[in-house]
Motif scaffolding. Structure first.
Motif, PDB file in Angstrom:
ATOM      1  N   ARG A 231       0.323 -14.546  -0.642  1.00  0.00           N
ATOM      2  CA  ARG A 231       0.825 -13.541   0.302  1.00  0.00           C
ATOM      3  C   ARG A 231       0.487 -12.155  -0.226  1.00  0.00           C
ATOM      4  NH1 ARG A 231       5.411 -17.003   0.555  1.00  0.00           N
ATOM      5  NH2 ARG A 231       6.604 -15.570  -0.765  1.00  0.00           N
ATOM      6  N   TYR A 232       0.252 -11.254   0.721  1.00  0.00           N
ATOM      7  CA  TYR A 232      -0.185  -9.911   0.346  1.00  0.00           C
ATOM      8  C   TYR A 232       0.497  -8.878   1.227  1.00  0.00           C
ATOM      9  CZ  TYR A 232      -3.854 -12.947  -1.450  1.00  0.00           C
ATOM     10  OH  TYR A 232      -4.520 -13.965  -2.072  1.00  0.00           O
ATOM     11  N   SER A 233       0.614  -7.685   0.693  1.00  0.00           N
ATOM     12  CA  SER A 233       1.118  -6.550   1.473  1.00  0.00           C
ATOM     13  C   SER A 233       0.148  -5.389   1.283  1.00  0.00           C
ATOM     14  CB  SER A 233       2.517  -6.134   1.015  1.00  0.00           C
ATOM     15  OG  SER A 233       2.489  -5.671  -0.330  1.00  0.00           O
ATOM     16  N   SER A 234       0.151  -4.478   2.229  1.00  0.00           N
ATOM     17  CA  SER A 234      -0.743  -3.331   2.107  1.00  0.00           C
ATOM     18  C   SER A 234      -0.045  -2.071   2.606  1.00  0.00           C
ATOM     19  CB  SER A 234      -2.031  -3.560   2.910  1.00  0.00           C
ATOM     20  OG  SER A 234      -1.746  -3.655   4.290  1.00  0.00           O
ATOM     21  N   LYS A 235      -0.473  -0.936   2.080  1.00  0.00           N
ATOM     22  CA  LYS A 235       0.071   0.347   2.529  1.00  0.00           C
ATOM     23  C   LYS A 235      -1.032   1.400   2.466  1.00  0.00           C
ATOM     24  CE  LYS A 235       1.823   1.866  -1.990  1.00  0.00           C
ATOM     25  NZ  LYS A 235       3.003   2.393  -2.723  1.00  0.00           N
ATOM     26  N   PRO A 236      -0.974   2.413   3.354  1.00  0.00           N
ATOM     27  CA  PRO A 236      -1.995   3.468   3.343  1.00  0.00           C
ATOM     28  C   PRO A 236      -1.994   4.206   2.012  1.00  0.00           C
ATOM     29  CG  PRO A 236      -0.679   3.545   5.353  1.00  0.00           C
ATOM     30  CD  PRO A 236       0.010   2.589   4.434  1.00  0.00           C
ATOM     31  N   ILE A 237      -3.143   4.721   1.642  1.00  0.00           N
ATOM     32  CA  ILE A 237      -3.289   5.488   0.407  1.00  0.00           C
ATOM     33  C   ILE A 237      -3.223   6.967   0.749  1.00  0.00           C
ATOM     34  CG2 ILE A 237      -4.816   6.020  -1.534  1.00  0.00           C
ATOM     35  CD1 ILE A 237      -5.990   3.190  -1.200  1.00  0.00           C
ATOM     36  N   ASP A 238      -2.301   7.694   0.130  1.00  0.00           N
ATOM     37  CA  ASP A 238      -2.124   9.109   0.439  1.00  0.00           C
ATOM     38  C   ASP A 238      -3.104  10.014  -0.290  1.00  0.00           C
ATOM     39  OD1 ASP A 238      -0.167   8.880   2.297  1.00  0.00           O
ATOM     40  OD2 ASP A 238       1.507   9.165   0.925  1.00  0.00           O
ATOM     41  N   ALA A 239      -3.600   9.580  -1.428  1.00  0.00           N
ATOM     42  CA  ALA A 239      -4.468  10.440  -2.235  1.00  0.00           C
ATOM     43  C   ALA A 239      -5.903  10.430  -1.713  1.00  0.00           C
ATOM     44  CB  ALA A 239      -4.437   9.997  -3.693  1.00  0.00           C
ATOM     45  N   LEU A 240      -6.603  11.521  -1.961  1.00  0.00           N
ATOM     46  CA  LEU A 240      -8.029  11.562  -1.657  1.00  0.00           C
ATOM     47  C   LEU A 240      -8.787  10.727  -2.683  1.00  0.00           C
ATOM     48  CD1 LEU A 240      -8.401  15.380  -0.925  1.00  0.00           C
ATOM     49  CD2 LEU A 240      -8.690  13.545   0.738  1.00  0.00           C
ATOM     50  N   PRO A 241      -9.921  10.134  -2.306  1.00  0.00           N
ATOM     51  CA  PRO A 241     -10.682   9.318  -3.260  1.00  0.00           C
ATOM     52  C   PRO A 241     -11.056  10.073  -4.530  1.00  0.00           C
ATOM     53  CG  PRO A 241     -11.468   8.910  -1.044  1.00  0.00           C
ATOM     54  CD  PRO A 241     -10.499  10.052  -0.948  1.00  0.00           C
ATOM     55  N   SER A 242     -11.231  11.388  -4.438  1.00  0.00           N
ATOM     56  CA  SER A 242     -11.621  12.177  -5.610  1.00  0.00           C
ATOM     57  C   SER A 242     -10.441  12.530  -6.513  1.00  0.00           C
ATOM     58  CB  SER A 242     -12.303  13.475  -5.163  1.00  0.00           C
ATOM     59  OG  SER A 242     -11.389  14.274  -4.418  1.00  0.00           O
ATOM     60  N   SER A 243      -9.234  12.241  -6.062  1.00  0.00           N
ATOM     61  CA  SER A 243      -8.038  12.633  -6.815  1.00  0.00           C
ATOM     62  C   SER A 243      -7.789  11.717  -8.006  1.00  0.00           C
ATOM     63  CB  SER A 243      -6.816  12.622  -5.894  1.00  0.00           C
ATOM     64  OG  SER A 243      -5.626  12.759  -6.635  1.00  0.00           O
TER      65      SER A 243
END
Length: 330
Positions: A231-243
């Protein structure tokens, strides 16, 4: 000043709306073509105005649009950097964009009761123009017109307060008037926005925002067993990829929860349009060439596309910044 305001309307607001409307319709049509119109989320259009201002006026208006962005904090941060850079040359009134565009550095000179009266007018102007901009092109057109008119009225109120001042000397008044006369709203813009050049940049920006908002952090909540999958859960990533705060994958359960970065692609028709616009604007396709079977479906390839979207947005933002305080760039 009326001639200057008319010039801002004719050379900035009106052609910006034409460019925006062209991009807006194309973006919706492309998603509709592949029956994914639900992905064409309206908040993208508000954000694009903040990241791709095209002129000092649009950068000023964009600072208000940041208040209503429903996107994650990473996109708000990117938009904030863009507008701060565009407005940096007018470092007046603690960087307040409403005051900056209408009265320039006049408040750096005016103090006492006159300065207080002007600040009250600034607050009133901010209240009259909050929660811009609308997503629909027609509504945005009317709101931009009101935005410009409120800036003109603010400048007139500031001039009136200076004229009625009983504490300022004539020399101080003239210095304050010079500050008002130097403000952007009192000067004609240097050039005119070209909708045909700006529109593809805005539309490409829409897609890059979609990609930048498509990555998620996936966490394994229970591992797979011989009797069933995990089982898995997911959530949006708030940081920018460069952060430095951008999450990293972990495949070793001994070092914490098993996690990895996931990302979505928008679909074939949209991807074709992204490549077309990227070639038009930057001279090359956005997506890396894949195998005979098309683009690589390896998750890492999709994550790299999210990082590239941030870089493209930064490039677009730079290319649409004003060339000079009253200049334009599309």
């Amino acid at each position: 000043m009326s001639d200057a305001v008319d010039a801002w309307q004719a050379n900035v607001c009106n052609p910006y709306i034409i460019a925006y409307n062209t991009a807006y319709k194309s973006y919706h049509d492309i998603f509709k073509k592949q029956d994914d119109s639900d992905k064409a989320r309206a908040e993208l259009f508000v954000t694009a105005a903040a990241i791709l201002p095209g002129s000092i006026l649009m950068a000023t208006a964009a600072t208000s649009s940041l208040r209503v962005i429903a996107h994650r904090s990473a996109v708000r941060l990117l938009a904030g950097r863009s507008t701060s850079r565009a407005l940096g040359v007018y470092n007046a009134v603690a960087g307040n964009a409403t005051a900056t565009f209408a009265i320039g550095k006049a408040l750096d000179i005016v103090k006492d009761e006159t300065g207080k009266a002007i600040k009250e007018s600034v607050v009133k102007a901010m209240s009259n123009t909050r929660d811009l901009l609308a997503t629909d092109p027609l509504n945005r057109d009317k709101q931009l017109n009101s935005w410009l008119t409120n800036h003109k009225l603010l400048a007139y109120e500031a001039a009136d307060a200076i004229e009625r001042s009983r504490t300022m000397s004539e020399r101080d008044k003239e210095q304050a008037y010079d500050g008002l006369r130097a403000a952007p709203v009192a000067n004609k813009p240097n050039g005119k926005i070209d909708p045909a050049r700006l529109s593809p940049k805005i539309e490409l920006g829409f897609y890059m925002l979609w990609l930048l908002d498509s990555d998620v952090l996936v966490t394994q909540t229970s591992p797979a067993t011989p009797y069933g999958g995990g089982r898995y859960s997911s959530k949006p990533i708030d940081a920018l990829p460069s952060s430095k705060d951008y999450p990293r994958s972990n495949t070793d359960s001994g070092r914490g929860p098993v996690q990895w970065i996931g990302a979505n692609r928008p679909g074939g028709d949209v991807e074709d349009q992204i490549d077309k616009l990227h070639k038009q604007v930057r001279g090359s396709a956005f997506y890396a060439p894949g195998s005979w079977f098309g683009k690589s479906e390896v998750n890492q390839a999709k994550v790299k596309e999210v990082a590239e979207a941030e870089r493209v947005l930064a490039w677009l933002s730079d290319k649409t910044q004003p060339l000079a305080p009253l200049g334009l760039r599309t």
